[in-house]
Design an enzyme around this catalytic site. Structure first.
Site, PDB file in Angstrom:
ATOM      1  NE  ARG A   1     -10.822  -9.855  -1.989  1.00 54.83           N
ATOM      2  CZ  ARG A   1     -11.330  -8.978  -2.913  1.00 54.83           C
ATOM      3  NH1 ARG A   1     -11.575  -9.242  -4.085  1.00 54.83           N
ATOM      4  NH2 ARG A   1     -11.442  -7.697  -2.675  1.00 54.83           N
TER       5      ARG A   1
ATOM      6  CE  LYS B   1      -3.984  -1.757   2.727  1.00 51.21           C
ATOM      7  NZ  LYS B   1      -5.004  -1.750   1.726  1.00 51.21           N
TER       8      LYS B   1
END
Ligand code: BES
Ligand code: ZN
Ligand code: ZN
Length: 492
Positions: A343, A269
Site C-alpha cells: 500500500r 515474515k
C-alpha cells in the site's frame, strides 16, 4: 502456432486428432467426426462425461495415428471455460506424450448454445495458454511445447478466424510473459533488472517507456515508496509505459504492485511459504503484460502503466516499525508494520499518476493482503470501488475471461481503524479483521476524486498446483481481464 484447416479428415494425414464429445448430444456437424465420436461412446470406459478420456489408434475411415476423445459432460452445461479447459487437457496430453502438434475438430457452437465467436475464442485461448511452460531454468528441457495447434472445420470465414486468432495469440503471449516474470526467482528480477526487462519488452512493441531511478524518485518526493525500498541494496524504480494513440481524449491509468521480493522487512515474515513472495510483483507483471497486449489491440483509449518496483528487505538501513514518512501526496504515514509495504508503494505511484495524467479512470492490481486469500481463496480476486459502473465493468470482464472477481465493500466507518496518533494515517489497521478492506480503504485516501478500482490478486496471481490450462507458478491473472476491460464502453 494457431492454424486453421478445412481439409477433409478422411484424406489428410494427422499425427493426433482431438475430438471433444458430449455425453448426451452430438455437437459435431462433420459426419466423419460425429461417426468417430459415436464409436468412442460405444467403448465402455468412455461416456463423454466431464473427465472421460479415450485414445483410439489408427481408427478406420481416417488417416490419423491417434484420435483423442475428451468428454465435455452435458451439452447444456458447456461454457467458454469448459472449452478452455478441454483444450488444456488436449495440449497437456500431447506434450506429455512428446507429440509435436495437434489437430482439433471444432464443435458447432450452436449445438452447445454458445456464441460462435466466443466458443472459438475460448478454444484458441485454452490452447495457447496451456501450451506454455516455464522451463528457462532447466538445463535439460524434458518436455517441449507443441509447434502447431490446427483447428479443423472452424466455422466463419478463414480470414476472420485468422484475424481473431492473431489477436488472441497476441494477448496470450502477454499473459505468458506476465507468468514468466512472476515465476522468475527474485534474484533475477531485482528492481533494476526487472525495470530493464519490462522496458525491453515494451520498447519492442513500440510503447513509450520511462524509468525513474532513486535520484529521480527522491527529487519528486516519493517518500513512502523510497521508505519501503531503503533496506535493499538495489533501490526502487518507477517504470512508466504509455500507449497514447492520436485523437483519443480519455486515459486509463493502470497501476501494479511490483515488490520483487517481500520478506516483510523488519516485521520479518515467518519462513513458511516465504519463497513464494517472489510473486509479490504480480500486479506489475499483469499491468506490464496488459500494456504489451494493448500495443497490438489498439483500444480507443489511452493507457498508462505505472509500475513501482521495490525489494522489501530487512537490514541496517531498513525502515523501522513506527517510522513516519511523508508520501508523494503530502500526507504523513506512520509505518505501523513494514510488511504492509504494498500500500505504501501504491499510494505514491497512484498519487503521481493522478497528478501527471489526470486519468479518466484508474485501476490498480496488487497482491496486497493475506486477508483477501482468507476471504476468497486462491482463485478469486477481490474488487473494491466506490464507482458502481467501473466495478460492474470489471465484474463483466472477469466473467468473460474467467479471471474471477468478487466485489467487497469500502465502508467509510472502517477508516477509523487506520487512525494514527502521530501521523495523518497509519498503514496498519488497529483491528484484527477485514484486512483486505482496510488495505483498500488506505489506498482510497490517495486517489482524490479519480474514478478508481482496486483489485487484490493475492490469491489468484500464483499457484502451486497445475490448473486446467496453467501450470504451477505465475498465472498471469489480470492481463486478459484488463484487455477486455479496456473495450468496455463504461470506461472508454
Ligand atoms: N505481499 C503480502 C500479501 C500476500 C500474502 C500476498 C499472501 C500473497 C499471498 C503483503 O505485503 C503483506 O504482507 N500483507 C500483510 C499486511 C498486514 C501486515 C497488515 C498481510 O496480509 O498479512
Ligand atoms: Zn508485505
Ligand atoms: Zn507484499
Amino acid at each position: 502456432m494457431i492454424k486453421f484447416s478445412s481439409a477433409d479428415i478422411k484424406k489428410s494425414k494427422l499425427e493426433t486428432l482431438v475430438i471433444p464429445v458430449c455425453e448426451d448430444k452430438n455437437i459435431h456437424a462433420n459426419r466423419t467426426v460425429a461417426a468417430l465420436a459415436r464409436k468412442a461412446l460405444a467403448v465402455k470406459e468412455f461416456q463423454g462425461k466431464a473427465k472421460d478420456e479415450l485414445t483410439l489408434y489408427s481408427p478406420a475411415r481416417v488417416k490419423c495415428e491417434r484420435v483423442l476423445f475428451l468428454g465435455l459432460g452435458k451439452a447444456e452445461a458447456i461454457k467458454a471455460e469448459t472449452l478452455r479447459a478441454c483444450m488444456g487437457r488436449a495440449i497437456k496430453t500431447c506434450i506429455g506424450r512428446e507429440l509435436t502438434q495437434v489437430a482439433v475438430a471444432v464443435p458447432t457452437a450452436k449445438r452447445m448454445q454458445l456464441d460462435e465467436g466466443a466458443a472459438l475464442e475460448a478454444l484458441i485461448e485454452g490452447g495457447c495458454l496451456a501450451n506454455h511452460m516455464f522451463s528457462k531454468y532447466k538445463s535439460e528441457e524434458k518436455q517441449k511445447t507443441l509447434k502447431a495447434i490446427v483447428f479443423l472445420g472452424a466455422p466463419g470465414s478463414a480470414a476472420g478466424n485468422r484475424k481473431a486468432a492473431a489477436r488472441i495469440e497476441n494477448t496470450c503471449a502477454a499473459v505468458t510473459q506476465a507468468r514468466e516474470w512472476v515465476s522468475t526467482p527474485a534474484n533475477d528480477k531485482r528492481p533494476d533488472a526487472f525495470a530493464r526487462q519490462i522496458t525491453r519488452a515494451a520498447r519492442a512493441k513500440g510503447l513509450t517507456c520511462r524509468v525513474m531511478d532513486e535520484k529521480a524518485l527522491k527529487r519528486e518526493k516519493f517518500g513512502a515508496m523510497l521508505a519501503v525500498g531503503q533496506g535493499s541494496q538495489v533501490k526502487p524504480r518507477l517504470v512508466v509505459l504509455e500507449y497514447r494513440p492520436k485523437g483519443v481524449k480519455k486515459t486509463v491509468a493502470l497501476v501494479g504492485k511490483g515488490v520483487t521480493f517481500d520478506t516483510g522487512g523488519i516485521n520479518l515474515k515467518s519462513s513458511g511459504g516465504l519463497e513464494c513472495m517472489k510473486m509479490d510483483m504480480a500486479g506489475a507483471a499483469a499491468v506490464a503484460g496488459a500494456l504489451l497486449a494493448v500495443a497490438d489491440l489498439k483500444p480507443k483509449v489511452g493507457v498508462i502503466g505505472v509500475l513501482p518496483l521495490v525489494e522489501n528487505m530487512p537490514s541496517g538501513s531498513a525502515t523501522r516499525p513506527g517510522d513516519i514518512v511523508r508520501s508523494y501526496a503530502g500526507k504523513t504515514v506512520e509505518i505501523g508494520n513494514t510488511d504492509a509495504e504494498g500500500r505504501l508503494i501504491l499510494i505514491d505511484a497512484m498519487a503521481w499518476a493522478v497528478k501527471k495524467y489526470k486519468p479518466t479512470a484508474m485501476v490498480d492490481l496488487a497482491t496486497l493482503t493475506g486477508a483477501c486469500v482468507i476471504a476468497l481463496g486462491e482463485k478469486i480476486a477481490a474488487v473494491f470501488s466506490s464507482d458502481n459502473d467501473l466495478a460492474e465493468a470489471i465484474l463483466a470482464a472477469a466473467d468473460k475471461t474467467h479471471e474471477r472477481c468478487w466485489r467487497l465493500p469500502l465502508p467509510d466507518d472502517y477508516k477509523e481503524l487506520l487512525k494514527s496518533d502521530l501521523a495523518d494515517i497509519s498503514n496498519m489497521s488497529s483491528g484484527r479483521w477485514g484486512g483486505a478492506i482496510t488495505a483498500a480503504l488506505f489506498l482510497s485516501e490517495f486517489v482524490g476524486d479519480t474514478r478508481w478500482a482496486h483489485i487484490d490478486i493475492a490469491g489468484a496471481a500464483y499457484t502451486k498446483k497445475d490448473g486446467p490450462y496453467c501450470r504451477a507458478g505465475g498465472t498471469g491473472f489480470g492481463v486478459r481481464l484488463l484487455c477486455d476491460l479496456l473495450t468496455d464502453p463504461r470506461i472508454i
